[in-house]
Design an enzyme around this catalytic site. Structure first.
Site, PDB file in Angstrom:
ATOM      1  N   GLU A   1      31.118  14.566 -27.845  1.00 23.11           N
ATOM      2  CA  GLU A   1      31.816  13.751 -28.854  1.00 23.11           C
ATOM      3  C   GLU A   1      33.334  13.774 -28.689  1.00 23.11           C
ATOM      4  O   GLU A   1      34.069  14.225 -29.562  1.00 23.11           O
ATOM      5  CB  GLU A   1      31.438  14.190 -30.271  1.00 23.11           C
TER       6      GLU A   1
ATOM      7  N   HIS B   1      36.978  12.469 -29.006  1.00 22.15           N
ATOM      8  CA  HIS B   1      37.637  11.532 -29.928  1.00 22.15           C
ATOM      9  C   HIS B   1      39.068  11.264 -29.477  1.00 22.15           C
ATOM     10  O   HIS B   1      39.310  10.434 -28.637  1.00 22.15           O
ATOM     11  CB  HIS B   1      37.561  12.062 -31.358  1.00 22.15           C
TER      12      HIS B   1
ATOM     13  N   HIS C   1      36.568   5.089 -27.714  1.00 21.37           N
ATOM     14  CA  HIS C   1      37.095   5.388 -29.046  1.00 21.37           C
ATOM     15  C   HIS C   1      38.621   5.378 -29.107  1.00 21.37           C
ATOM     16  O   HIS C   1      39.213   4.518 -29.741  1.00 21.37           O
ATOM     17  CB  HIS C   1      36.536   6.736 -29.504  1.00 21.37           C
TER      18      HIS C   1
END
Length: 299
Positions: A272, A274, A232
């Site tokens: 998750e 980021h 990401h």
């Protein structure tokens, strides 16, 4: 604070809880005040982690703050994705926001530009904007579809990923644009950063690869061990390598400038991760489940 630590031969990963799981730590950056600043995308807030005691001070802002950067004016600038505005907050907590010229543009990426202004992407409008310290906005057509992250390149231009255009774009400060198509279809690039080798490095979230592009436009791609890792964000680390988040696998990856890839697990596969940035001699990444991870490279 709850802590999680995983150690490898030369890398330690330590996680620090900074919010509840619903707040959503997302983007982060080193501030001009020596603190670490991060966005809480679901809480509509920006937080400051004190460098001395580690405590976080939370400041309410607009809806959906995402990517954050330090500006040349000594303030922190960030995109408010859901309220379609650009936010600015001083180290002392004074907050203001500004509307881009194009409404409902979905601002996402943001960076300090080579000209003293702050530059940002409008993914939903296929435009790139420039904002001065006093809020004056100029916009230019992006060189392709859905500009995502952007950074200042070593050539004094703005470089951005074109997520739906499957390309990397270059924009000069007077608005001249060019796109460089990627060799791999469906790569869907997102993060981008200038590397220590004078090239631009970017993530291919759709293809599970890390890309490198020179200022002349030559592209190299490095496949990750896990094709479903969904890389990401990416940043240059203090160790001369590039570091990136693997949103799909709950890991943090490292790639050397000659393309050697390693990966380090976080506490949960669904954490998750980021944003990622260098700060205080280490790497820090934001985990949307409510933590910041500190990755220290030991020599």
């Amino acid at each position: 604070m709850n802590e999680f630590t995983e150690r490898h031969e030369t890398v330690s990963v330590r996680e620090l809880t900074v919010s509840d799981a619903g707040a959503g730590p997302y983007g982060l950056t080193a501030g001009p005040d020596g603190a670490l600043w991060f966005t809480l995308v679901h809480q509509g807030a920006v937080a400051r982690r004190d460098p001395d005691d580690g405590l976080a001070t939370v400041h309410p802002v607009g809806d959906g703050p995402t990517v954050i950067t330090a500006g040349a004016d000594g303030a922190l600038w960030f995109t408010e994705y859901r309220s379609h505005r650009i936010g600015r907050i001083t180290p002392g907590g004074d907050y203001a926001s500004f509307a881009p010229l194009t409404p409902e543009g979905g601002p996402y990426g943001i960076t300090a530009g080579p000209d003293g202004a702050v530059w940002f992407t409008l993914g939903s409008a296929d435009r790139i904007g420039r904002i001065t310290a006093d809020g004056e906005v100029t916009e230019y057509p992006a060189p392709g579809a859905f500009p995502s992250a952007l950074t200042t390149g070593p050539d004094g231009a703005l470089w951005c990923t074109l997520n739906q255009g499957n390309a990397v774009g270059r924009l000069t400060t007077d608005g001249r644009a060019r796109a460089y198509p990627l060799p791999t279809g469906g790569a869907a690039p997102v993060g981008i950063a200038t590397g220590p080798d004078g090239a631009l490095w970017f993530t291919e979230i759709g293809a599970g690869r890390i890309g490198r592009i020179t200022v002349a436009g030559d592209i190299t791609e490095y496949p990750l061990p896990d094709p479903a890792a969904r890389p990401h964000a990416v940043t240059a680390g203090p160790d001369g390598a590039l570091w990136f988040t693997e949103w799909g696998s709950g890991r943090v990856g490292r790639v050397t400038v000659d393309g050697r890839v390693t990966s380090y697990a976080l506490s949960r596969a669904d954490s998750e991760p980021h944003g990622i940035t260098a700060h205080d001699g280490a790497l820090w990444c934001a985990l949307e489940t409510g933590s910041l991870a500190r990755i220290e490279v030991r020599s």
